[in-house]
Motif scaffolding. Structure first.
Motif, mmCIF file in Angstrom:
data_model
loop_
_atom_site.group_PDB
_atom_site.id
_atom_site.type_symbol
_atom_site.label_atom_id
_atom_site.label_comp_id
_atom_site.label_asym_id
_atom_site.label_seq_id
_atom_site.Cartn_x
_atom_site.Cartn_y
_atom_site.Cartn_z
ATOM 1 N N GLY A 57 83.129 24.507 -23.112
ATOM 2 C CA GLY A 57 83.365 23.246 -22.410
ATOM 3 C C GLY A 57 82.918 22.040 -23.216
ATOM 4 N N ALA A 58 81.753 22.151 -23.872
ATOM 5 C CA ALA A 58 81.252 21.041 -24.686
ATOM 6 C C ALA A 58 82.164 20.774 -25.870
ATOM 7 N N SER A 59 82.699 21.843 -26.466
ATOM 8 C CA SER A 59 83.606 21.675 -27.604
ATOM 9 C C SER A 59 84.888 20.968 -27.187
ATOM 10 N N ARG A 60 85.421 21.351 -26.041
ATOM 11 C CA ARG A 60 86.669 20.742 -25.575
ATOM 12 C C ARG A 60 86.472 19.281 -25.173
ATOM 13 N N LYS A 61 85.293 18.975 -24.630
ATOM 14 C CA LYS A 61 85.027 17.604 -24.185
ATOM 15 C C LYS A 61 84.478 16.722 -25.305
ATOM 16 N N GLY A 62 84.245 17.304 -26.477
ATOM 17 C CA GLY A 62 83.683 16.537 -27.574
ATOM 18 C C GLY A 62 82.223 16.224 -27.421
ATOM 19 N N GLU A 63 81.496 17.046 -26.628
ATOM 20 C CA GLU A 63 80.070 16.818 -26.390
ATOM 21 C C GLU A 63 79.181 17.549 -27.386
ATOM 22 N N GLU A 64 79.775 18.423 -28.189
ATOM 23 C CA GLU A 64 78.984 19.166 -29.155
ATOM 24 C C GLU A 64 78.685 18.288 -30.366
ATOM 25 N N GLU A 108 71.064 26.436 -51.435
ATOM 26 C CA GLU A 108 72.247 27.113 -50.891
ATOM 27 C C GLU A 108 71.885 27.685 -49.525
ATOM 28 N N VAL A 109 72.544 27.190 -48.482
ATOM 29 C CA VAL A 109 72.221 27.587 -47.112
ATOM 30 C C VAL A 109 73.180 28.677 -46.644
ATOM 31 N N ARG A 110 72.617 29.752 -46.092
ATOM 32 C CA ARG A 110 73.425 30.848 -45.566
ATOM 33 C C ARG A 110 73.003 31.135 -44.125
ATOM 34 N N ASN A 111 73.965 31.103 -43.226
ATOM 35 C CA ASN A 111 73.677 31.355 -41.818
ATOM 36 C C ASN A 111 73.988 32.804 -41.473
ATOM 37 N N VAL A 112 73.015 33.503 -40.884
ATOM 38 C CA VAL A 112 73.220 34.889 -40.460
ATOM 39 C C VAL A 112 73.068 35.022 -38.948
ATOM 40 N N GLY A 113 73.085 33.876 -38.244
ATOM 41 C CA GLY A 113 72.924 33.889 -36.794
ATOM 42 C C GLY A 113 74.106 33.261 -36.094
ATOM 43 N N GLU A 114 73.833 32.587 -34.981
ATOM 44 C CA GLU A 114 74.875 31.954 -34.181
ATOM 45 C C GLU A 114 75.425 30.712 -34.884
ATOM 46 N N LYS A 115 76.669 30.380 -34.563
ATOM 47 C CA LYS A 115 77.305 29.192 -35.144
ATOM 48 C C LYS A 115 77.210 27.972 -34.228
ATOM 49 N N ASP A 116 77.076 28.208 -32.928
ATOM 50 C CA ASP A 116 76.953 27.127 -31.948
ATOM 51 C C ASP A 116 75.681 27.345 -31.148
ATOM 52 N N LEU A 117 74.914 26.292 -30.968
ATOM 53 C CA LEU A 117 73.600 26.392 -30.348
ATOM 54 C C LEU A 117 73.533 25.553 -29.081
ATOM 55 N N ILE A 118 72.771 26.057 -28.105
ATOM 56 C CA ILE A 118 72.451 25.290 -26.904
ATOM 57 C C ILE A 118 70.935 25.130 -26.848
ATOM 58 N N PHE A 131 79.442 27.092 -21.483
ATOM 59 C CA PHE A 131 78.910 25.765 -21.812
ATOM 60 C C PHE A 131 79.406 25.308 -23.188
ATOM 61 N N ILE A 132 79.321 26.217 -24.153
ATOM 62 C CA ILE A 132 79.715 25.866 -25.518
ATOM 63 C C ILE A 132 81.196 25.525 -25.580
ATOM 64 N N LYS A 147 63.503 12.897 -19.112
ATOM 65 C CA LYS A 147 64.553 13.603 -18.386
ATOM 66 C C LYS A 147 64.777 15.011 -18.947
ATOM 67 N N ASP A 148 65.023 15.949 -18.039
ATOM 68 C CA ASP A 148 65.451 17.278 -18.468
ATOM 69 C C ASP A 148 66.886 17.174 -18.995
ATOM 70 N N GLY A 149 67.234 18.032 -19.917
ATOM 71 C CA GLY A 149 68.591 17.962 -20.451
ATOM 72 C C GLY A 149 68.922 19.151 -21.325
ATOM 73 N N ARG A 150 70.128 19.138 -21.835
ATOM 74 C CA ARG A 150 70.569 20.167 -22.774
ATOM 75 C C ARG A 150 71.452 19.522 -23.819
ATOM 76 N N ALA A 151 71.475 20.122 -24.998
ATOM 77 C CA ALA A 151 72.266 19.603 -26.110
ATOM 78 C C ALA A 151 73.008 20.757 -26.760
ATOM 79 N N PHE A 152 74.180 20.439 -27.293
ATOM 80 C CA PHE A 152 75.017 21.427 -27.965
ATOM 81 C C PHE A 152 75.139 21.020 -29.433
#
Length: 213
Positions: free
Chosen positions: A200-207, A76-86, A197-198, A53-58
């Motif tokens: 909406g997913a956060s509010r619905k608990g889908e992330e 030690e992990v350091r993020n220099v990009g996005e915080k939420d991913l699709i 999308f991000i 199936k086609d799909g998407r994940a947050f």
């Protein structure tokens, strides 16, 4: 005491994949102060789609941090990009046929052409361009126009050239190397869609997050 390896992540906001297994290297760039660890980090699996199936994940970036910490607890992990991913998954077997894609492109082109034409005609009618052309013809020639004149021809040619220059594109090539207005608007539209999308997913608990499992 040995220095702790520092791991840098630069995640993209959205990623399109054609394989169901998602690893860290699929969704972000990885750099580590110890080069021998980079390949192992990139291959860490963080998600798996249903292959059929086609799909998407947050995902939250914290999911990646957690998985890396499991494999390399001293890192030690350091993020220099996005915080939420699709992540978008498209099963190659479900791809549309070449003729279907061409048909959609043709339909869009026809719709845009007709819409633009109606808009231009509506504008010309609102400002009474026919009267303006008639007055210009009389000014330049000293006689009244009794039908279409060369001014309408020049206006039509200039309008077409202006459209090509504005959209920075002529059939087969771009006028300059700059992004076209359509490309810019498409990028802004894509960002707005991803943010919606991000949110909406956060509010619905889908992330997928570290505290949602």
């Amino acid at each position: 005491m040995a220095n702790r390896p520092v791991i840098y992540l630069k995640a993209e906001q959205s990623t399109y994949l054609s394989h169901p297994r998602v690893s860290i290297g699929d969704v972000c760039s990885v750099y580590c102060t110890e080069n021998n660890l980079e390949e192992g980090i990139r291959s860490i699996e963080i998600y798996r789609f249903d292959e059929e199936k086609d799909g998407r994940a947050f995902l939250s970036i914290l999911v990646l941090v957690r998985e890396i910490s499991k494999k390399i607890p001293e890192g030690e992990v350091r993020n220099v990009g996005e915080k939420d991913l699709i992540i978008y998954y498209k099963n190659p077997a479900n791809r549309e046929s070449k003729w279907m894609r061409r048909g959609k492109i043709l339909g869009i082109c026809i719709t845009c052409f007709l819409g633009m034409g109606i808009s231009i005609m509506g504008y010309n009618n609102d400002v009474d361009m026919a009267k303006v052309f008639s007055q210009l013809y009389e000014v330049f020639t000293g006689t009244k126009a009794d039908g279409p004149t060369f001014i309408e021809l020049f206006y039509s040619i200039g309008l077409a050239v202006g459209i090509f220059l504005f959209f920075n594109h002529v059939p087969g090539k771009k006028v300059t190397n700059e992004l076209t207005p359509i490309q810019v608007q498409m990028r802004l539209y894509e960002q707005d869609v991803n943010q919606s999308f991000i949110l909406g997913a956060s509010r619905k608990g889908e992330e997928l997050d570290v505290d949602s499992e």
